[in-house]
Design an enzyme around this catalytic site. Structure first.
Site, mmCIF file in Angstrom:
data_model
loop_
_atom_site.group_PDB
_atom_site.id
_atom_site.type_symbol
_atom_site.label_atom_id
_atom_site.label_comp_id
_atom_site.label_asym_id
_atom_site.label_seq_id
_atom_site.Cartn_x
_atom_site.Cartn_y
_atom_site.Cartn_z
ATOM 1 N N ASN A 43 0.875 -1.182 0.000
ATOM 2 C CA ASN A 43 0.000 0.000 0.000
ATOM 3 C C ASN A 43 0.910 1.229 0.000
ATOM 4 O OD1 ASN A 43 -1.756 2.083 0.588
ATOM 5 N ND2 ASN A 43 -2.262 1.367 2.652
ATOM 6 N N LYS A 81 0.136 4.271 -0.208
ATOM 7 C CA LYS A 81 -0.467 5.473 0.400
ATOM 8 C C LYS A 81 -0.216 6.679 -0.510
ATOM 9 C CE LYS A 81 -0.072 3.237 4.827
ATOM 10 N NZ LYS A 81 -0.024 3.335 6.272
ATOM 11 N N HIS A 97 -9.598 1.281 5.073
ATOM 12 C CA HIS A 97 -8.313 1.467 5.768
ATOM 13 C C HIS A 97 -8.531 2.449 6.916
ATOM 14 C CE1 HIS A 97 -4.216 2.606 6.651
ATOM 15 N NE2 HIS A 97 -3.825 1.539 5.994
ATOM 16 N N GLU A 134 -6.850 4.816 8.000
ATOM 17 C CA GLU A 134 -6.574 6.225 7.668
ATOM 18 C C GLU A 134 -7.758 6.840 6.922
ATOM 19 O OE1 GLU A 134 -2.772 5.650 5.737
ATOM 20 O OE2 GLU A 134 -1.862 5.121 7.659
ATOM 21 N N GLU A 139 -5.448 -4.784 10.810
ATOM 22 C CA GLU A 139 -4.394 -3.793 10.994
ATOM 23 C C GLU A 139 -4.623 -3.033 12.297
ATOM 24 O OE1 GLU A 139 -2.458 -2.566 7.055
ATOM 25 O OE2 GLU A 139 -4.265 -1.383 7.252
ATOM 26 N N GLY A 161 2.521 2.273 10.711
ATOM 27 C CA GLY A 161 3.500 3.344 10.521
ATOM 28 C C GLY A 161 4.272 3.715 11.775
ATOM 29 N N SER A 175 3.360 -2.136 10.236
ATOM 30 C CA SER A 175 4.818 -2.193 10.400
ATOM 31 C C SER A 175 5.421 -3.555 10.042
ATOM 32 C CB SER A 175 5.220 -1.763 11.820
ATOM 33 O OG SER A 175 4.818 -0.423 12.054
#
Ligand code: PGA
Length: 249
Positions: free
Chosen positions: A11, A13, A94, A96, A164, A170, A209
């Site tokens: 991904n 991003k 996701h 985010e 996730e 991250g 991560s």
């Protein structure tokens, strides 16, 4: 013969440029050397068509979709548009996107349904916050989020789930294999409860991560069927060892 092939999804991003597409060559080469593993890259929307033209056997995907077919949704992109651009799989929900767009489970479910209806693979993301984990509510919360976000299975299109934990995305912090195992097992049970036999064929990815150093131990966990990889998917140098770890697991 495993019931489920491993799947490793990068991904990107909001990263990447035309120049970054040079990374696809060695990634595709590693994918060809790992015939038991499916490999995908989800670049930003603007690079999908270019990436699909030089995919070399890896799947090209997208990071989000709008649930409607078309209409007055400025800035949004539909499943049909993504398919025409060359996407084969798309991430929905996701964390985010859930946070930025205040997306509900219902929206994520509608997005996933739109993807499956267009024959695209849909990756539905779920994951708990740090507070939910500290309170011991993580399994209950994630299973509830999952059940609220799952579409009906339709046609041949594949549904995939990505677990996730938000605190691992991250941050360089990863769930331990034991933590991932606990959650993937709970997700598997929920999928089997919901879809019966078909639930045992749904791939469940771990994300947060993942890197060359921890991929092998995570992919060895039962019901971890691969990874959704952010930062470590941006270069072939970091991503290829993750594909290799999946091939050995
Ligand atoms: P990360 O991102 O690997 O950089 O933690 C994973 C993701 O957000 O999909």
């Amino acid at each position: 013969m495993h019931l489920r092939r491993k799947l490793v999804v990068g991904n990107w991003k909001m990263n990447g440029s035309r120049a970054a597409l040079a990374e696809l060559g060695p990634i595709a080469e590693a994918a060809r050397a790992a015939p038991g593993v499916d490999v995908a890259i989800c670049p930003p929307f603007t690079l999908i068509t270019l990436a699909a033209a030089r995919a070399g056997g890896i799947l090209i995907g997208a990071q989000d979709v709008h649930e409607a077919e078309s209409g007055a949704y400025t800035g949004a992109v539909s499943a049909a548009m993504l398919k025409e651009a060359g996407a084969r799989l798309v991430i929905a929900g996701h964390s985010e996107c859930r946070a930025r767009g205040r997306e509900t489970d219902e929206t994520v479910r509608a997005k996933a349904a739109a993807l499956l209806a267009h024959g695209l693979k849909a990756i539905v993301c779920v994951g708990e916050s740090e507070e939910e984990r500290s309170a011991g509510d993580h399994v209950v919360r994630v299973v509830a989020q999952l059940l609220g976000s799952l579409p009906e299975l339709s046609g041949e299109a594949e549904l995939i789930v990505a677990y996730e934990p938000i605190w691992a995305i991250g941050t360089g912090r990863t769930a331990t294999p034991a933590d991932a195992g606990e959650m993937h097992n709970a997700i598997r049970k929920a999928l089997s409860g919901r879809f019966g036999d078909a639930g045992s064929r749904i791939r469940i990815l771990y994300g947060g991560s993942v890197n060359a150093g921890n991929a092998a131990s995570l992919f060895a966990v039962p019901d971890v069927d691969g990874g959704l990889v952010g930062g470590a998917s941006l270069t072939a140098a970091q991503f290829v060892p993750i594909i290799e770890a999946a091939a050995l697991s």
